[in-house]
Design a protein around this motif. Structure first.
Motif, PDB file in Angstrom:
ATOM      1  N   GLU A 135      57.758  49.984  39.745  1.00  0.00           N
ATOM      2  CA  GLU A 135      57.448  50.944  38.694  1.00  0.00           C
ATOM      3  C   GLU A 135      56.104  51.614  38.960  1.00  0.00           C
ATOM      4  O   GLU A 135      55.962  52.828  38.835  1.00  0.00           O
ATOM      5  CB  GLU A 135      57.426  50.247  37.332  1.00  0.00           C
ATOM      6  CG  GLU A 135      58.782  49.715  36.894  1.00  0.00           C
ATOM      7  CD  GLU A 135      58.724  49.085  35.514  1.00  0.00           C
ATOM      8  OE1 GLU A 135      57.630  49.089  34.900  1.00  0.00           O
ATOM      9  OE2 GLU A 135      59.758  48.595  35.047  1.00  0.00           O
ATOM     10  N   LYS A 136      55.105  50.807  39.320  1.00  0.00           N
ATOM     11  CA  LYS A 136      53.780  51.313  39.666  1.00  0.00           C
ATOM     12  C   LYS A 136      53.208  50.439  40.773  1.00  0.00           C
ATOM     13  O   LYS A 136      53.582  49.273  40.907  1.00  0.00           O
ATOM     14  CB  LYS A 136      52.838  51.291  38.454  1.00  0.00           C
ATOM     15  CG  LYS A 136      53.245  52.204  37.313  1.00  0.00           C
ATOM     16  CD  LYS A 136      52.236  52.114  36.170  1.00  0.00           C
ATOM     17  CE  LYS A 136      52.627  53.023  35.015  1.00  0.00           C
ATOM     18  NZ  LYS A 136      51.638  52.942  33.899  1.00  0.00           N
ATOM     19  N   LEU A 137      52.286  51.003  41.554  1.00  0.00           N
ATOM     20  CA  LEU A 137      51.660  50.262  42.643  1.00  0.00           C
ATOM     21  C   LEU A 137      50.163  50.537  42.678  1.00  0.00           C
ATOM     22  O   LEU A 137      49.705  51.621  42.302  1.00  0.00           O
ATOM     23  CB  LEU A 137      52.285  50.644  43.985  1.00  0.00           C
ATOM     24  CG  LEU A 137      53.747  50.242  44.206  1.00  0.00           C
ATOM     25  CD1 LEU A 137      54.290  50.891  45.467  1.00  0.00           C
ATOM     26  CD2 LEU A 137      53.896  48.725  44.270  1.00  0.00           C
ATOM     27  N   ASN A 138      49.404  49.549  43.164  1.00  0.00           N
ATOM     28  CA  ASN A 138      47.950  49.701  43.285  1.00  0.00           C
ATOM     29  C   ASN A 138      47.562  50.554  44.488  1.00  0.00           C
ATOM     30  O   ASN A 138      46.613  51.338  44.426  1.00  0.00           O
ATOM     31  CB  ASN A 138      47.286  48.331  43.418  1.00  0.00           C
ATOM     32  CG  ASN A 138      47.349  47.534  42.132  1.00  0.00           C
ATOM     33  OD1 ASN A 138      47.285  48.094  41.045  1.00  0.00           O
ATOM     34  ND2 ASN A 138      47.478  46.222  42.259  1.00  0.00           N
ATOM     35  N   PHE A 139      48.267  50.373  45.589  1.00  0.00           N
ATOM     36  CA  PHE A 139      47.989  51.112  46.820  1.00  0.00           C
ATOM     37  C   PHE A 139      49.184  50.970  47.745  1.00  0.00           C
ATOM     38  O   PHE A 139      50.030  50.087  47.556  1.00  0.00           O
ATOM     39  CB  PHE A 139      46.717  50.598  47.515  1.00  0.00           C
ATOM     40  CG  PHE A 139      46.719  49.114  47.778  1.00  0.00           C
ATOM     41  CD1 PHE A 139      47.383  48.575  48.869  1.00  0.00           C
ATOM     42  CD2 PHE A 139      46.054  48.252  46.923  1.00  0.00           C
ATOM     43  CE1 PHE A 139      47.391  47.207  49.108  1.00  0.00           C
ATOM     44  CE2 PHE A 139      46.050  46.875  47.143  1.00  0.00           C
ATOM     45  CZ  PHE A 139      46.726  46.356  48.241  1.00  0.00           C
ATOM     46  N   ALA A 140      49.264  51.838  48.744  1.00  0.00           N
ATOM     47  CA  ALA A 140      50.352  51.796  49.722  1.00  0.00           C
ATOM     48  C   ALA A 140      49.825  52.248  51.075  1.00  0.00           C
ATOM     49  O   ALA A 140      48.979  53.147  51.155  1.00  0.00           O
ATOM     50  CB  ALA A 140      51.512  52.686  49.280  1.00  0.00           C
TER      51      ALA A 140
END
Length: 228
Positions: A135-140
């Motif tokens: 749904e959401k991510l801190n970093f990629a």
């Protein structure tokens, strides 16, 4: 003409409902940045943000002993205002450390899922493989991952383009996502993620004395394919 357009909209909605990953396949809503010689553009971050060492471990399995892992990022995405180091990804034995702040973002999720599907990614705490997208991510990050295995008296090396990302599942607890586009990675028999000549699975979170799970330390199983 109106009827044709209406049916086109209906078909698009039905297709998206059957495979939620289609909703973000072609997304470019994040602020993807490209590295130079494997280094990120350093950012100090806004007041109140914190630079973190986000650790991801790997372990060899199925008769293969993992000797080392190295990751050279090609592009990365994280929310504006968060800090990041120039040496944003470092390797130490079988451990990768992503040195960047944490802040959940849908835009980062969109970049991670751009061109990917839920059948080409692996979630660290999923009960069933290939059935979810973040749904959401801190970093990629996306880049070239190199794994060296000690097998018998010699070594084997495998390289593949992979994406790694971190999410959030509760108080001081962070899950991890990995994978790539369907041309590189796919879920096989609902048991593991196959990327090129590598197979990946997960071992679950390491114990934490207070919360029962480690707040930011995850480990994936990996082995070279095919197995002799």
């Amino acid at each position: 003409m109106f009827a044709v357009g209406l049916w086109a909209v209906v078909l698009l909605v039905v297709a998206a409902d059957e495979d939620c990953s289609l909703l973000v396949v072609n997304s470019t809503m994040g602020h993807r940045m490209y590295t130079k010689d494997g280094f990120c553009a350093p950012e100090p971050g806004n007041n109140g943000t914190t630079l973190r060492d986000n650790v991801l471990d790997f372990e060899g399995t199925k008769g293969a002993t993992l000797y080392s892992v190295h990751f050279t990022p090609k592009w990365y995405d994280f929310p504006p205002g968060q800090p990041i180091r120039k040496d944003c990804v470092t390797s130490n034995g079988t451990r990768l450390t992503f040195r960047v702040g944490r802040w959940l973002s849908e835009d980062v999720r969109n970049e991670f899922m751009s061109g990917a599907r839920k059948s080409s990614i692996l979630k660290s705490d999923a009960e069933k493989l290939g059935d979810q997208i973040p749904e959401k991510l801190n970093f990629a990050f996306e880049g070239l991952a190199t794994f060296r295995f000690r097998r018998g008296a010699g070594f084997e090396k495998r390289e593949v383009k992979l994406r790694f990302a971190q999410g959030h599942i509760g108080r001081n607890a962070y899950n991890w996502w990995m994978g790539s586009t369907p041309s590189i990675c796919h879920i096989e028999k609902e048991k593991e993620l196959v990327c090129g000549e590598l197979g990946f699975g997960d071992l679950g979170f390491l114990p934490h004395p207070q919360y029962g799970i480690h707040p930011n330390n995850h480990r994936f199983k990996v082995y070279p394919r095919p197995i002799d």
